[in-house]
Design an enzyme around this catalytic site. Sequence first.
Site, PDB file in Angstrom:
ATOM      1  CG  PHE A   6      47.310  18.603  47.671  1.00 20.09           C
ATOM      2  CD1 PHE A   6      47.265  17.418  48.387  1.00 20.09           C
ATOM      3  CD2 PHE A   6      47.283  18.541  46.281  1.00 20.09           C
ATOM      4  CE1 PHE A   6      47.179  16.189  47.736  1.00 20.09           C
ATOM      5  CE2 PHE A   6      47.196  17.320  45.618  1.00 20.09           C
ATOM      6  CZ  PHE A   6      47.143  16.145  46.348  1.00 20.09           C
TER       7      PHE A   6
ATOM      8  NE  ARG B 209      50.330  10.620  38.238  1.00 23.86           N
ATOM      9  CZ  ARG B 209      50.368  10.295  39.534  1.00 23.86           C
ATOM     10  NH1 ARG B 209      51.349  10.709  40.298  1.00 23.86           N
ATOM     11  NH2 ARG B 209      49.412   9.551  40.059  1.00 23.86           N
TER      12      ARG B 209
ATOM     13  CG  ASP C 290      50.815  13.730  53.308  1.00 20.33           C
ATOM     14  OD1 ASP C 290      51.036  14.860  53.735  1.00 20.33           O
ATOM     15  OD2 ASP C 290      49.663  13.278  53.160  1.00 20.33           O
TER      16      ASP C 290
ATOM     17  CD  GLU D  42      56.832   7.904  47.257  1.00 21.02           C
ATOM     18  OE1 GLU D  42      56.829   8.063  46.025  1.00 21.02           O
ATOM     19  OE2 GLU D  42      55.944   7.275  47.859  1.00 21.02           O
ATOM     20  CG  ASP D  43      55.519  11.184  45.094  1.00 22.62           C
ATOM     21  OD1 ASP D  43      55.670  10.519  46.148  1.00 22.62           O
ATOM     22  OD2 ASP D  43      54.437  11.199  44.475  1.00 22.62           O
TER      23      ASP D  43
END
Length: 177
Positions: free
Chosen positions: A152, A165, A101, A97-98
Amino acid sequence: MEILNTLYSESDIQEMIVGLAKKINDDYASVDELLVIGILRGGVYFTTELTKRLTIPLTIDFMSVSSYGDGTVSSENVKILKDVETDIEGKHVLIVEDIIDTGRTLSSLVQLLSQRKPKSLKVCTMLNKPDRRVEGAMSEPDYQGYVIPDYFVVGYGLDYAQRYRNLPYIATIEFKE
Ligand code: IMP
Ligand code: MG
């Protein structure tokens, strides 16, 4: 106006990926095959770069999910937009996964995939924002690239409103009038 500041350069990221790949190669050295599940869309750059450095026998599949519901963590709270095409029962599975959070998406996804009875199920994330974690969500991933504060970030798969991206580096994004 959006102001971007580089947090991790392309070479930082490559170095981090080499280190992670080494750990994963060692940990799975005795396993006959690993199934890597890359999470679309954010995890796609990380998944491809990481798997290029893995020397263990493996197959790759992709999944696209979005979390929804009442904010709790449960396997019913993850909506599958695209499922894997592989039957994961009895397989060693690594989710890639990136970013983690709040942890809701991955916790719910882990619950959901566990029901399919993989032989093992681990999580590898490029970034981890532990300060943002909600109660009941996963504590620590099995593998993580960088732990970051509550910024962020965009790039290397991560988006803001579907943009950025494709940046080859990871940047913080600030919004100014
Ligand atoms: P979680 O369920 O709150 O852990 O949400 C994880 C998802 O939110 C990630 O897979 C990303 O798509 C998105 N996300 C969380 N933080 C960021 C960020 O800093 N930049 C871009 N996307 C983010
Ligand atoms: Mg994502």
